[in-house]
Scaffold this motif. Structure first.
Motif, PDB file in Angstrom:
ATOM      1  N   LEU A 147     -34.239  13.967 -59.672  1.00  0.00           N
ATOM      2  CA  LEU A 147     -34.308  12.514 -59.568  1.00  0.00           C
ATOM      3  C   LEU A 147     -35.063  11.819 -60.692  1.00  0.00           C
TER       4      LEU A 147
ATOM      5  N   PHE B 205     -32.968   9.960 -48.578  1.00  0.00           N
ATOM      6  CA  PHE B 205     -34.038  10.801 -49.109  1.00  0.00           C
ATOM      7  C   PHE B 205     -35.101   9.915 -49.735  1.00  0.00           C
TER       8      PHE B 205
ATOM      9  N   ALA C 108     -36.633  18.190 -56.155  1.00  0.00           N
ATOM     10  CA  ALA C 108     -36.270  16.771 -56.075  1.00  0.00           C
ATOM     11  C   ALA C 108     -36.704  16.034 -57.334  1.00  0.00           C
TER      12      ALA C 108
ATOM     13  N   VAL D  87     -36.244  13.186 -45.310  1.00  0.00           N
ATOM     14  CA  VAL D  87     -34.818  13.484 -45.411  1.00  0.00           C
ATOM     15  C   VAL D  87     -34.157  13.043 -44.111  1.00  0.00           C
TER      16      VAL D  87
ATOM     17  N   THR E 198     -25.433  15.293 -56.269  1.00  0.00           N
ATOM     18  CA  THR E 198     -26.886  15.434 -56.249  1.00  0.00           C
ATOM     19  C   THR E 198     -27.416  15.275 -54.836  1.00  0.00           C
TER      20      THR E 198
ATOM     21  N   LEU F   6     -29.647  18.125 -52.888  1.00  0.00           N
ATOM     22  CA  LEU F   6     -30.919  17.865 -52.212  1.00  0.00           C
ATOM     23  C   LEU F   6     -30.880  18.325 -50.752  1.00  0.00           C
TER      24      LEU F   6
ATOM     25  N   VAL G 195     -42.366  13.410 -48.234  1.00  0.00           N
ATOM     26  CA  VAL G 195     -40.924  13.587 -48.406  1.00  0.00           C
ATOM     27  C   VAL G 195     -40.248  13.282 -47.083  1.00  0.00           C
TER      28      VAL G 195
END
Length: 164
Positions: free
Chosen positions: A152, A42, A148, A122, A88, A92, A120
């Motif tokens: 984060l 990520f 996010a 992923v 986490t 996400l 972003v």
């Protein structure tokens, strides 16, 4: 007899190893398959604007290792490292899937020069999606960004000591 004595501990170790089913984030195929443990899972990047926009980048790897670089208008400036837990990572990925991230356009942009971009990315299994949002990004993209950041930015980041 000696051969049997040597084989017994080896068999015990193999049996014990086979029973161990605990997976780390790097081994969990939801985060990218069986590739290298430190492959990217990520990332989020905020770019500059003509105002006081936060400028930073966070990269999170399948192992949980994470990097943060704060450039401008953020609480943390400079390079930092941290660890993001497998729970986490799962949050996400679940949020990205629930919001339809992998079905979004690659770019939401326009003829505007003074707006910041948010990028972003992923990576999960065979999916590798990057979305640039600057103009008219859908609410799903904005929601993922906020989620996010909530997860984060509050991670326990440690400053990376520079080598001289």
């Amino acid at each position: 007899m000696l051969r049997t004595l040597l084989l017994l501990p080896t068999a015990a170790l193999l049996a014990f190893g086979a029973c161990n089913t605990t997976k780390t984030a790097a081994q969990d195929d939801r985060f990218g398959g069986t590739g290298a443990a430190d492959s990217l899972f990520f990332s989020i990047k905020r770019t500059p604007c003509f105002g006081k926009c936060p400028v930073y980048q966070i990269n999170v790897y399948r192992s949980g290792y994470a990097t943060y670089t704060g450039t401008n208008n953020t609480d943390l400036l400079g390079d930092h490292v941290g660890h993001i837990g497998a729970d986490t990572l799962a949050l996400l990925l679940n949020k990205a899937e629930a919001l339809g991230f992998f079905g979004l356009q690659d770019k939401y942009d326009g003829q505007v020069t003074d707006l910041p971009s948010t990028i972003v990315r992923v990576v999960s299994k065979d999916r590798n999606k990057q979305v640039l949002g600057r103009v008219k990004a859908p609410q799903a993209f904005k929601d993922l960004v906020l989620y996010a950041e909530e997860l984060l930015l509050k991670a326990p980041w440690k400053p990376l000591e520079t080598q001289r």
